[in-house]
Design an enzyme around this catalytic site. Structure first.
Site, PDB file in Angstrom:
ATOM      1  N   GLU A 117       0.852  -1.190   0.000  1.00 54.81           N
ATOM      2  CA  GLU A 117       0.000   0.000   0.000  1.00 54.81           C
ATOM      3  C   GLU A 117       0.887   1.239   0.000  1.00 54.81           C
ATOM      4  O   GLU A 117       1.962   1.247   0.608  1.00 54.81           O
ATOM      5  CB  GLU A 117      -0.918   0.020   1.227  1.00 54.81           C
ATOM      6  CG  GLU A 117      -1.891  -1.152   1.324  1.00 54.81           C
ATOM      7  CD  GLU A 117      -3.062  -1.049   0.359  1.00 54.81           C
ATOM      8  OE1 GLU A 117      -3.189   0.013  -0.300  1.00 54.81           O
ATOM      9  OE2 GLU A 117      -3.837  -2.013   0.249  1.00 54.81           O
ATOM     10  N   ASP A 142     -18.037  -9.825  -9.315  1.00 55.02           N
ATOM     11  CA  ASP A 142     -17.960  -9.048  -8.080  1.00 55.02           C
ATOM     12  C   ASP A 142     -17.295  -7.694  -8.327  1.00 55.02           C
ATOM     13  O   ASP A 142     -17.693  -6.672  -7.764  1.00 55.02           O
ATOM     14  CB  ASP A 142     -17.194  -9.829  -7.012  1.00 55.02           C
ATOM     15  CG  ASP A 142     -17.508  -9.356  -5.599  1.00 55.02           C
ATOM     16  OD1 ASP A 142     -18.649  -8.916  -5.351  1.00 55.02           O
ATOM     17  OD2 ASP A 142     -16.615  -9.422  -4.736  1.00 55.02           O
TER      18      ASP A 142
END
Length: 202
Positions: A117, A142
């Site tokens: 991240e 999804d």
């Protein structure tokens, strides 16, 4: 005479025993060196030997179906899958059929893995919970429904991605909505799409 007959009869049985033991040993070695011989509770997708062209062809039919149903551009679906899964070779995509790095919440079927991240102007490694799917198609579904429904606190979060007239606007909308923490995410999506001419499928 009878003793000799018994001895000659034993020899084939011993040979058969050695052959069976040797075969079992070879199979066990193959199982250790090739995990594909053992079955996992999840249906693994194609292996890492799939070419880039085959990967695109594998996702294209369902990407077109999602475009017809919801308006999402196939170039964005495939481009994100390429970038997020490293052409289907990431552990998350190979073992858990998650092509897009979609996170898991609550009691959803999930796996915890290391993830990168971009936080405070630097890349860090953290643990993340990711969705587990039964197939790549289920992962694609999804992914599209995330754009359709948004998130609980912002149902219209990805509306601009669905209504984008082209992949460039859609990629910028992904960045703006915060799909990924990578500050260069939109540029990377565009580069993948342009390099492999994915916009021809839109």
């Amino acid at each position: 005479m009878s003793r000799r007959k018994k001895k000659t009869l034993r020899l084939p049985a011993i040979l058969i025993g050695f052959i069976m033991i040797g075969g079992a040993f070879v199979f066990s070695l193959r199982s250790l060196t090739n995990p594909n011989l053992s079955q996992n509770m999840y249906a693994y997708e194609e292996n890492s030997e799939m070419t880039k062209e085959e990967f695109i062809s594998r996702l294209l039919p369902h990407a077109k179906e999602l475009q017809e149903g919801y308006g999402i551009l196939p170039s964005i679906v495939i481009g994100q899958a390429i970038l997020e899964s490293n052409w289907g070779n990431s552990q998350l995509s190979k073992e858990y059929n998650n092509l897009f790095g979609i996170k898991a919440y609550g009691d959803q079927n999930k796996v915890t893995l290391d993830t990168q991240e971009f936080v405070n102007e630097q890349w860090i490694t953290i643990k993340g919970d990711f969705r587990v799917y039964n197939s790549w198609e289920e992962s694609m579904d999804d992914h599209t429904m995330l754009f359709v429904n948004g998130v609980d606190w912002s149902p219209e979060k990805y509306e601009k991605v669905l209504t984008a007239p082209n992949y460039e606007v859609a990629a910028d909308a992904l960045q703006e909505a915060g799909y990924a923490t990578d500050p260069g995410y939109a540029a990377k999506i565009k580069e993948v799409i342009e390099t492999y001419q994915l916009n021809q499928y839109d």
